[in-house]
Design a protein around this motif. Structure first.
Motif, PDB file in Angstrom:
ATOM      1  N   LEU A  62      63.882  19.497  26.320  1.00  0.00           N
ATOM      2  CA  LEU A  62      63.795  18.706  25.091  1.00  0.00           C
ATOM      3  C   LEU A  62      64.387  17.329  25.342  1.00  0.00           C
ATOM      4  CD1 LEU A  62      65.135  21.431  22.641  1.00  0.00           C
ATOM      5  CD2 LEU A  62      62.756  20.870  23.107  1.00  0.00           C
ATOM      6  N   GLY A  63      63.626  16.303  24.935  1.00  0.00           N
ATOM      7  CA  GLY A  63      64.196  14.954  24.993  1.00  0.00           C
ATOM      8  C   GLY A  63      63.777  14.148  26.207  1.00  0.00           C
ATOM      9  N   SER A  64      62.704  14.548  26.888  1.00  0.00           N
ATOM     10  CA  SER A  64      62.217  13.720  27.997  1.00  0.00           C
ATOM     11  C   SER A  64      60.725  13.450  27.846  1.00  0.00           C
ATOM     12  CB  SER A  64      62.469  14.392  29.347  1.00  0.00           C
ATOM     13  OG  SER A  64      61.876  13.599  30.362  1.00  0.00           O
ATOM     14  N   ASP A  65      60.384  12.150  27.849  1.00  0.00           N
ATOM     15  CA  ASP A  65      58.983  11.703  27.806  1.00  0.00           C
ATOM     16  C   ASP A  65      58.356  11.754  29.183  1.00  0.00           C
ATOM     17  OD1 ASP A  65      58.168  10.804  25.309  1.00  0.00           O
ATOM     18  OD2 ASP A  65      59.532   9.089  25.407  1.00  0.00           O
ATOM     19  N   ASN A  66      59.232  11.878  30.193  1.00  0.00           N
ATOM     20  CA  ASN A  66      58.811  11.666  31.569  1.00  0.00           C
ATOM     21  C   ASN A  66      57.955  12.820  32.099  1.00  0.00           C
ATOM     22  OD1 ASN A  66      58.951  11.214  34.460  1.00  0.00           O
ATOM     23  ND2 ASN A  66      60.461   9.665  33.867  1.00  0.00           N
ATOM     24  N   ALA A 103      56.395  18.366  35.444  1.00  0.00           N
ATOM     25  CA  ALA A 103      56.323  18.845  36.832  1.00  0.00           C
ATOM     26  C   ALA A 103      57.404  19.884  37.105  1.00  0.00           C
ATOM     27  CB  ALA A 103      56.454  17.664  37.797  1.00  0.00           C
ATOM     28  N   GLU A 104      58.614  19.599  36.598  1.00  0.00           N
ATOM     29  CA  GLU A 104      59.763  20.499  36.802  1.00  0.00           C
ATOM     30  C   GLU A 104      59.417  21.914  36.310  1.00  0.00           C
ATOM     31  OE1 GLU A 104      62.608  19.849  38.232  1.00  0.00           O
ATOM     32  OE2 GLU A 104      64.327  20.609  37.125  1.00  0.00           O
ATOM     33  N   LEU A 105      58.780  21.981  35.138  1.00  0.00           N
ATOM     34  CA  LEU A 105      58.495  23.295  34.558  1.00  0.00           C
ATOM     35  C   LEU A 105      57.369  24.016  35.288  1.00  0.00           C
ATOM     36  CD1 LEU A 105      59.025  22.568  30.796  1.00  0.00           C
ATOM     37  CD2 LEU A 105      60.395  23.981  32.303  1.00  0.00           C
ATOM     38  N   ILE A 106      56.350  23.279  35.683  1.00  0.00           N
ATOM     39  CA  ILE A 106      55.253  23.929  36.420  1.00  0.00           C
ATOM     40  C   ILE A 106      55.805  24.444  37.763  1.00  0.00           C
ATOM     41  CG2 ILE A 106      52.979  23.615  37.486  1.00  0.00           C
ATOM     42  CD1 ILE A 106      52.452  21.438  35.309  1.00  0.00           C
ATOM     43  N   ALA A 111      45.978   8.802  30.325  1.00  0.00           N
ATOM     44  CA  ALA A 111      46.150  10.263  30.441  1.00  0.00           C
ATOM     45  C   ALA A 111      45.775  10.730  31.847  1.00  0.00           C
ATOM     46  CB  ALA A 111      45.302  10.981  29.389  1.00  0.00           C
ATOM     47  N   LEU A 112      44.734  10.109  32.405  1.00  0.00           N
ATOM     48  CA  LEU A 112      44.314  10.463  33.771  1.00  0.00           C
ATOM     49  C   LEU A 112      45.371  10.047  34.794  1.00  0.00           C
ATOM     50  CD1 LEU A 112      40.562   9.622  34.407  1.00  0.00           C
ATOM     51  CD2 LEU A 112      41.762  11.754  34.859  1.00  0.00           C
ATOM     52  N   ALA A 113      45.910   8.843  34.603  1.00  0.00           N
ATOM     53  CA  ALA A 113      46.938   8.342  35.528  1.00  0.00           C
ATOM     54  C   ALA A 113      48.155   9.270  35.490  1.00  0.00           C
ATOM     55  CB  ALA A 113      47.337   6.918  35.143  1.00  0.00           C
ATOM     56  N   GLU A 114      48.479   9.748  34.292  1.00  0.00           N
ATOM     57  CA  GLU A 114      49.625  10.654  34.157  1.00  0.00           C
ATOM     58  C   GLU A 114      49.372  11.947  34.955  1.00  0.00           C
ATOM     59  OE1 GLU A 114      52.166  11.829  30.347  1.00  0.00           O
ATOM     60  OE2 GLU A 114      50.248  12.863  30.381  1.00  0.00           O
ATOM     61  N   LEU A 115      48.139  12.448  34.882  1.00  0.00           N
ATOM     62  CA  LEU A 115      47.814  13.664  35.642  1.00  0.00           C
ATOM     63  C   LEU A 115      47.928  13.412  37.143  1.00  0.00           C
ATOM     64  CD1 LEU A 115      44.798  15.256  33.696  1.00  0.00           C
ATOM     65  CD2 LEU A 115      47.012  16.315  34.148  1.00  0.00           C
ATOM     66  N   GLU A 116      47.503  12.209  37.562  1.00  0.00           N
ATOM     67  CA  GLU A 116      47.607  11.898  38.997  1.00  0.00           C
ATOM     68  C   GLU A 116      49.075  11.916  39.457  1.00  0.00           C
ATOM     69  OE1 GLU A 116      45.242   8.355  39.209  1.00  0.00           O
ATOM     70  OE2 GLU A 116      43.422   9.594  39.244  1.00  0.00           O
ATOM     71  N   THR A 117      49.943  11.301  38.649  1.00  0.00           N
ATOM     72  CA  THR A 117      51.374  11.302  38.984  1.00  0.00           C
ATOM     73  C   THR A 117      51.904  12.734  39.013  1.00  0.00           C
ATOM     74  OG1 THR A 117      51.552   9.226  37.785  1.00  0.00           O
ATOM     75  CG2 THR A 117      53.619  10.314  38.338  1.00  0.00           C
ATOM     76  N   LEU A 118      51.456  13.527  38.033  1.00  0.00           N
ATOM     77  CA  LEU A 118      51.918  14.922  37.961  1.00  0.00           C
ATOM     78  C   LEU A 118      51.590  15.655  39.264  1.00  0.00           C
ATOM     79  CD1 LEU A 118      53.005  17.335  36.230  1.00  0.00           C
ATOM     80  CD2 LEU A 118      50.638  17.781  35.610  1.00  0.00           C
ATOM     81  N   GLY A 173      62.507  17.255  11.840  1.00  0.00           N
ATOM     82  CA  GLY A 173      63.504  16.569  12.669  1.00  0.00           C
ATOM     83  C   GLY A 173      63.043  15.173  13.036  1.00  0.00           C
ATOM     84  N   GLU A 174      63.837  14.519  13.885  1.00  0.00           N
ATOM     85  CA  GLU A 174      63.455  13.214  14.416  1.00  0.00           C
ATOM     86  C   GLU A 174      62.407  13.447  15.497  1.00  0.00           C
ATOM     87  OE1 GLU A 174      66.269  10.311  14.922  1.00  0.00           O
ATOM     88  OE2 GLU A 174      66.790  10.826  12.848  1.00  0.00           O
ATOM     89  N   ARG A 175      61.699  12.384  15.879  1.00  0.00           N
ATOM     90  CA  ARG A 175      60.737  12.548  16.962  1.00  0.00           C
ATOM     91  C   ARG A 175      61.495  12.937  18.239  1.00  0.00           C
ATOM     92  NH1 ARG A 175      58.936  10.237  21.420  1.00  0.00           N
ATOM     93  NH2 ARG A 175      56.837  10.859  22.042  1.00  0.00           N
ATOM     94  N   MET A 176      61.019  13.974  18.892  1.00  0.00           N
ATOM     95  CA  MET A 176      61.702  14.437  20.113  1.00  0.00           C
ATOM     96  C   MET A 176      60.644  14.958  21.088  1.00  0.00           C
ATOM     97  SD  MET A 176      64.762  15.681  21.502  1.00  0.00           S
ATOM     98  CE  MET A 176      65.814  16.262  20.213  1.00  0.00           C
ATOM     99  N   PRO A 177      60.445  14.259  22.206  1.00  0.00           N
ATOM    100  CA  PRO A 177      59.480  14.766  23.174  1.00  0.00           C
ATOM    101  C   PRO A 177      59.934  16.122  23.716  1.00  0.00           C
ATOM    102  CG  PRO A 177      60.733  12.946  24.108  1.00  0.00           C
ATOM    103  CD  PRO A 177      61.124  13.042  22.667  1.00  0.00           C
ATOM    104  N   ALA A 178      58.985  17.000  23.985  1.00  0.00           N
ATOM    105  CA  ALA A 178      59.362  18.344  24.440  1.00  0.00           C
ATOM    106  C   ALA A 178      58.277  18.935  25.332  1.00  0.00           C
ATOM    107  CB  ALA A 178      59.583  19.249  23.225  1.00  0.00           C
TER     108      ALA A 178
END
Ligand code: HAM
Length: 422
Positions: free
Chosen positions: A130-134, A139-142, A240-247, A305-310
């Motif tokens: 919780l709390g990371s846009d990155n 990647a960490e979870l996969i 979105a595609l660029a994000e997948l490439e980084t992933l 709640g407040e906006r929270m990336p998850a």
């Protein structure tokens, strides 16, 4: 004579041998969570019904075990952990230390048709950040999900993490003039199971034209990220595609590239996903998904709640156990104590005193009650899964010695109780 009562449909009884399997899986889950620096949390087994209606999506809401309690409140047994996690985080608000890396092993309930890998009561590991846009968090979870499979003895050829992006599909749906996305995600998630006319009808109702459906089909047929590049035009879709490439670069750095594959057909049935999504399957696709998850950046704010990336995933115990069984990777038998005392002279007082001394030293000790023939006591040692038999009260008593027999090899040695305590 009255009939023996059966357990409710879709539930399991856990005899000791079943618990040994369960503990084997839970042990691997906990070890990998610890290696990735995750902390454990829990919540109640039931929640207010409204936690799920409108947020989890129609499929899961149709599977709820719900009831009105004695105070007239609408309650549901939790079908998933994510809304509970969101509630917990919202309660902490600004006091939540971000990014939070949390895991839980809840028991969940879904009123599903019972079949292989699908029950009405099951356990599910949940790992969430919780709390990371990155995208590093995705990647960490996969990577963690792949490492769990490895920890359980599976190899990269046994399991595939199929990865896509809701954001990519969402931007394409925007380009295609889609007016209502959640039912489209559900239809896309069931694309292989639905008759083609029903699938096309559902998409038409959500505002897609025939040409739009053809473009979606083309996306779903893409075999690589490069093929998708030609199918999308908006800046959002390109991002979105660029994000997948980084992933995928990050997953290679994590050393799990062999486990992962881009698969645009993965959409996920749950309503709240907003970004990268994935499902882990056995390579032969003989079972339903082992695990599924993704990014859900809007759920916490939708729950007040407040906006929270998850980001997070759930891995059930049922499917992974089926796969491990197919591969011969499950432990057999029951785990027994290290030592089993066998009373040679029937002196139970002495036996209890020896057991107490060994247990005080942290040793695992069992013995038969009431002594009896040596053969019977040895049989009990075997049946209880003990590793070594300790003969108490033989003619070595005077020297404070005991004979010890290794039950696997048959090797017999002489020791003292003191030495066994070490
Ligand atoms: P889900 O895809 O509904 O996701 O479930 C994840 C996994 O739980 C499935 O892949 C499957 O292994 C197991 N599972 C689900 N239903 C059953 C069932 N009836 N019987 C046995 N196993 C089952 C979620 O639940 C999301 N809340 C996961 C998540 C966590 N997303 C973000 N964080």
């Amino acid at each position: 004579m009255s009939q023996k009562i059966q357990p409710p449909k879709g539930t399991r009884d856990f005899y000791p041998a079943d618990m040994a399997i369960q503990n084997h899986i839970f042990g691997a889950w906990r070890r990998v969570c610890a290696r990735f620096g995750f902390q454990e949390y829990e919540g109640p087994s039931f929640e207010h019904l409204e936690m799920y209606t409108g947020k989890s999506g129609d499929e899961i809401v149709g599977q709820l075990y719900n009831f009105t309690d004695k105070g007239g409140r609408d309650i549901a047994l939790r079908p998933e952990m994510t809304p509970t996690l969101a509630r917990l985080a919202n309660q902490l608000g600004r006091n939540l230390r971000k990014p939070a890396r949390w895991f839980s092993l809840p028991r969940l309930w879904r009123y599903e048709k019972q079949q292989r890998g699908r029950l009405r009561e099951f356990f599910q590991l949940n790992m969430d950040i919780l709390g990371s846009d990155n995208v590093s968090a995705d990647a960490e979870l996969i990577a963690a999900a792949c490492r769990i499979c490895e920890e359980l003895g599976l190899k990269s050829g046994d399991v595939v993490a199929r990865i896509s992006s809701r954001r990519l599909i969402s931007t394409l749906l925007d380009e295609l003039g889609c007016t209502d996305k959640p039912p489209v995600y559900l239809a896309l998630d069931r694309r292989e199971k639905l008759p083609r006319e029903d699938f096309v009808k559902g998409l038409g109702e959500a505002g897609l034209t025939e040409d739009g459906i053809r473009r979606l089909d083309a996306l779903f047929d893409a075999k690589s990220l490069a093929e998708v590049t030609d199918l999308v035009s908006s800046d959002d879709a390109k991002a979105a595609l660029a994000e997948l490439e980084t992933l995928f670069q990050l997953l290679a750095a994590h050393g799990v590239a062999d486990w992962c594959k881009f698969d645009p057909t993965v959409v996920r049935g749950l309503a709240y996903y907003t970004g990268v999504v994935y499902e882990l399957f056995d390579a032969g696709r003989s079972l339903r998904a082992i695990a599924g998850g993704g990014r859900y950046d809007d759920l916490l704010s939708k729950m007040g709640g407040e906006r929270m990336p998850a980001v997070g995933f759930g891995m059930g115990d049922v499917v992974i156990a089926e796969l491990l069984k197919d591969k011969g990777l499950l432990p057999t038998g029951i785990p027994g104590p290290d030592l089993w005392l066998v009373s040679v002279d029937g002196d139970e007082i002495r036996q209890a005193a020896v057991a107490a001394k060994l247990r005080a030293a942290g040793k695992e000790v069992g013995f038969a009650f009431g002594g009896g023939k040596l053969g019977k006591q040895m049989q009990a040692a075997q049946e209880n899964g003990a590793k070594r038999a300790v003969f108490v009260g033989s003619d070595r008593v005077a020297a404070d010695q005991v004979e010890v027999k290794d039950l696997a090899t048959g090797e017999q040695t002489v020791s003292t109780v003191e030495a066994l305590c070490l």
